[in-house]
Write a protein that holds these residues in place. Sequence first.
Motif, short mmCIF file in Angstrom:
data_model
loop_
_atom_site.label_atom_id
_atom_site.label_comp_id
_atom_site.label_asym_id
_atom_site.label_seq_id
_atom_site.Cartn_x
_atom_site.Cartn_y
_atom_site.Cartn_z
N GLY A 10 0.79 -1.23 0.00
CA GLY A 10 0.00 0.00 0.00
C GLY A 10 0.81 1.27 0.00
N HIS A 11 2.13 1.17 -0.16
CA HIS A 11 2.99 2.34 -0.13
C HIS A 11 3.71 2.50 -1.47
CE1 HIS A 11 2.46 2.73 4.22
NE2 HIS A 11 2.62 1.42 4.29
N ASP A 12 3.82 3.73 -1.94
CA ASP A 12 4.57 4.03 -3.15
C ASP A 12 6.06 4.11 -2.83
OD1 ASP A 12 2.35 4.19 -4.81
OD2 ASP A 12 2.06 6.34 -4.45
N VAL A 13 6.86 3.37 -3.60
CA VAL A 13 8.31 3.39 -3.42
C VAL A 13 8.94 3.59 -4.80
CG1 VAL A 13 10.32 2.23 -2.47
CG2 VAL A 13 8.05 1.71 -1.56
N SER A 14 9.78 4.59 -4.91
CA SER A 14 10.44 4.82 -6.19
C SER A 14 11.47 3.73 -6.46
CB SER A 14 11.14 6.18 -6.19
OG SER A 14 11.90 6.34 -7.38
N GLY A 15 11.47 3.26 -7.70
CA GLY A 15 12.47 2.29 -8.12
C GLY A 15 13.64 2.93 -8.82
N ASP A 16 13.74 4.27 -8.74
CA ASP A 16 14.78 5.00 -9.47
C ASP A 16 15.84 5.55 -8.51
OD1 ASP A 16 13.53 4.55 -11.91
OD2 ASP A 16 12.30 6.36 -11.75
N HIS A 17 16.92 6.01 -9.10
CA HIS A 17 18.01 6.60 -8.33
C HIS A 17 17.56 7.95 -7.74
CE1 HIS A 17 20.31 3.59 -10.47
NE2 HIS A 17 20.10 4.20 -11.63
N TYR A 18 18.33 8.41 -6.74
CA TYR A 18 18.13 9.75 -6.20
C TYR A 18 19.48 10.45 -6.27
CZ TYR A 18 17.01 13.49 -2.88
OH TYR A 18 16.80 14.72 -2.27
N ILE A 19 19.59 11.40 -7.19
CA ILE A 19 20.87 12.05 -7.46
C ILE A 19 20.66 13.56 -7.54
CG2 ILE A 19 22.78 12.28 -9.10
CD1 ILE A 19 22.14 9.41 -10.06
N ASP A 20 21.45 14.28 -6.75
CA ASP A 20 21.40 15.75 -6.76
C ASP A 20 20.00 16.28 -6.48
OD1 ASP A 20 22.75 18.13 -6.87
OD2 ASP A 20 22.67 18.33 -9.05
N GLN A 22 17.12 14.82 -7.10
CA GLN A 22 16.09 14.45 -8.08
C GLN A 22 16.07 12.94 -8.29
OE1 GLN A 22 16.33 16.64 -11.78
NE2 GLN A 22 17.24 18.41 -10.77
N ARG A 23 14.90 12.45 -8.68
CA ARG A 23 14.77 11.06 -9.09
C ARG A 23 15.21 10.91 -10.54
NH1 ARG A 23 14.60 7.20 -5.16
NH2 ARG A 23 13.32 7.96 -3.42
N ILE A 24 16.11 9.96 -10.75
CA ILE A 24 16.67 9.73 -12.08
C ILE A 24 16.44 8.27 -12.46
CG2 ILE A 24 18.72 9.86 -13.53
CD1 ILE A 24 17.89 12.56 -12.42
N PRO A 25 15.66 8.01 -13.52
CA PRO A 25 15.44 6.62 -13.94
C PRO A 25 16.65 6.06 -14.67
CG PRO A 25 14.30 8.12 -15.41
CD PRO A 25 14.89 8.97 -14.33
N GLY A 26 16.75 4.75 -14.68
CA GLY A 26 17.83 4.09 -15.38
C GLY A 26 17.39 3.51 -16.71
N SER A 45 15.89 0.54 -11.15
CA SER A 45 16.92 1.11 -12.02
C SER A 45 18.30 0.63 -11.61
CB SER A 45 16.88 2.64 -11.95
OG SER A 45 15.71 3.15 -12.55
N GLU A 46 19.09 0.29 -12.61
CA GLU A 46 20.47 -0.11 -12.34
C GLU A 46 21.41 1.02 -12.73
OE1 GLU A 46 23.56 -3.80 -12.76
OE2 GLU A 46 21.78 -3.81 -14.02
N GLY A 47 22.30 1.37 -11.80
CA GLY A 47 23.22 2.47 -12.04
C GLY A 47 24.28 2.11 -13.06
N VAL A 209 21.42 8.30 -3.76
CA VAL A 209 21.21 6.85 -3.77
C VAL A 209 21.35 6.37 -5.21
CG1 VAL A 209 19.62 4.95 -3.30
CG2 VAL A 209 19.66 6.95 -1.78
N VAL A 210 22.32 5.48 -5.43
CA VAL A 210 22.50 4.87 -6.75
C VAL A 210 22.32 3.37 -6.59
CG1 VAL A 210 24.03 4.54 -8.72
CG2 VAL A 210 24.08 6.70 -7.46
N GLN A 211 21.29 2.84 -7.24
CA GLN A 211 20.96 1.42 -7.10
C GLN A 211 21.69 0.59 -8.15
OE1 GLN A 211 16.45 2.00 -5.46
NE2 GLN A 211 16.79 2.35 -7.61
N GLY A 212 21.79 -0.70 -7.87
CA GLY A 212 22.42 -1.58 -8.84
C GLY A 212 23.11 -2.74 -8.18
N THR A 213 23.75 -3.56 -8.98
CA THR A 213 24.47 -4.73 -8.49
C THR A 213 25.84 -4.33 -7.97
OG1 THR A 213 25.43 -5.21 -10.64
CG2 THR A 213 23.28 -6.20 -10.15
N GLY A 214 26.38 -5.18 -7.11
CA GLY A 214 27.73 -4.92 -6.62
C GLY A 214 28.77 -5.03 -7.71
N ALA A 215 28.60 -6.01 -8.59
CA ALA A 215 29.60 -6.26 -9.63
C ALA A 215 29.69 -5.11 -10.62
CB ALA A 215 29.26 -7.55 -10.37
N ARG A 216 28.57 -4.43 -10.83
CA ARG A 216 28.59 -3.35 -11.82
C ARG A 216 28.64 -1.97 -11.15
NH1 ARG A 216 23.98 -2.20 -16.50
NH2 ARG A 216 25.08 -0.49 -17.54
N THR A 217 27.59 -1.64 -10.42
CA THR A 217 27.50 -0.31 -9.84
C THR A 217 28.46 -0.12 -8.68
OG1 THR A 217 25.15 -0.35 -10.44
CG2 THR A 217 25.87 1.38 -8.92
#
Length: 491
Positions: A10-20, A22-26, A45-47, A209-217
């Motif tokens: 029941g809660h909205d959660v952004s799946g995008d990054h948070y940079i400067d 602002q929300r930034i999609p990948g 979103s993957e960084g 906040v920059v989301q993604g995998t450990g191996a890449r981001t």
Amino acid sequence: MSTRYLQVAGHDVSGDHYIDGQRIPGKTRFELHCPIDQRLLGTISEGDEEHIEAAIQAAQRAFATWSLLSAAERLPYLERFADEIGKRAEALCAVESNDAGVLLSRMRHGVVPRAKLNITWFARHALELQHRPIDTDQAHHIVKHDPAGVTVIITPWNSPLMLSTWKLGPALAAGNTCILKPPEWAPLTCSLLADAAHAAGLPPGVFNVVQGTGARTGARLVSDFRISRISFTGSVPTAKLIAQSAAANLVPCSLELGGKSPFIVLEDADLDSAAATATLMYRNAGQVCLAGTRLLVHKNVVDQFVIKMRALVDQLVVGDPRDEATEVGPIIHPRQVERVKGFVDRAVACGARLLWGGQPHSFGPQYFQPTLVTDVAQDDEIIQNEVFGPVLTLQTFSSDDEVVSKANGTDYGLGGICYGETSHAQAIAERVRTGFIWVNSFGIRDLAAPFGGIKRSGIGREGGDWSFEFFCDVKDVVIPKKPFRASFSHR
């Protein structure tokens, strides 16, 4: 591109990054599944190089002004940040329970209050670090804790909210700017933290906040020469990769890497209390780095201890972590379930004996029975390596020297627990090589005290002044007490 939101409990959660600010999609995204019932929660979103570069530049720009504020000037921002975390308490509890399988009761009564405290305690403690005078015969020294710079924070999936705020609190209070890389298996409460920071009015770029995998981001973040500090909690193999990348740029790292902690039950222990505490090691499905997973019980009381513990384990409620009555929830990911089961299967194949458990639980595919394994040797894999599931081992001992030897007989050294008559237990505790050890207790913590391990359990300490020693550049301003005249004479 518009921001994408996931609907979680029941809660909205952004799946995008948070940079400067602002929300930034990948451009690329990865799927996120609920460990409770394996349903798809949404895509994240993957960084990539573009997002990482934007986050580092934003953090650098923000550092130019955030670092110049005094601790007193940063305090209102951070107190508002903590207030905004409190306003989102229900969302944080519900989302992390769905995202990471964490017990809802634990979130409500422990994690969220602690997350708020992590921010406010360090923000206020920073006020005491502005000037620390040291007087000598020759000079007056003013010891200052200057902000280090852009900080990368990488947190694990077993407690993302609490561990993120534990690192963010001192880093931000010290005047650093931060880039948080959440765990790819449980990133959602870190995204909600960004909403809280935004609502609190933290200047753009101070917290990203920059989301993604450990191996890449993660790998790209920790290898950048513009990073001044890296704080990581997670596995030993990942820590080694981070340390190698950081070494190329001489970037200090704080590494908290889990443990294989002994739970010692002496012959003079209160067995009822010890058995009750040992049963707590199954909470959060055993996915707790500081749990005492190696039970070391005196041979004269082991039978009584096992009977008492078995009675308590039989009463444990395994089930949906969103139910307040549940005491043992799911394991985070199918790969982790396979890992846990592999440890148990290999131990049994090598001659170990199951006192209880040992199989996936009937509640669901990501649930595992609370398990106790005995008849294991000190050099067995299940004794030497961290399982990170609801699996404990049982060994016996007959003397103080023997139990100390077994307690110290792994490459880990995070925590420990010792039950017995107080002076006896304390004497044993002082001989165990570990970062901390509880005597006749478990889980007592204070933010002013140091936390961390030795050997493969990590490098550095978190908490109190120790956190600021890491997140700051310590500077000594020296003012002579008498007029100073330079002389090149060697006579």
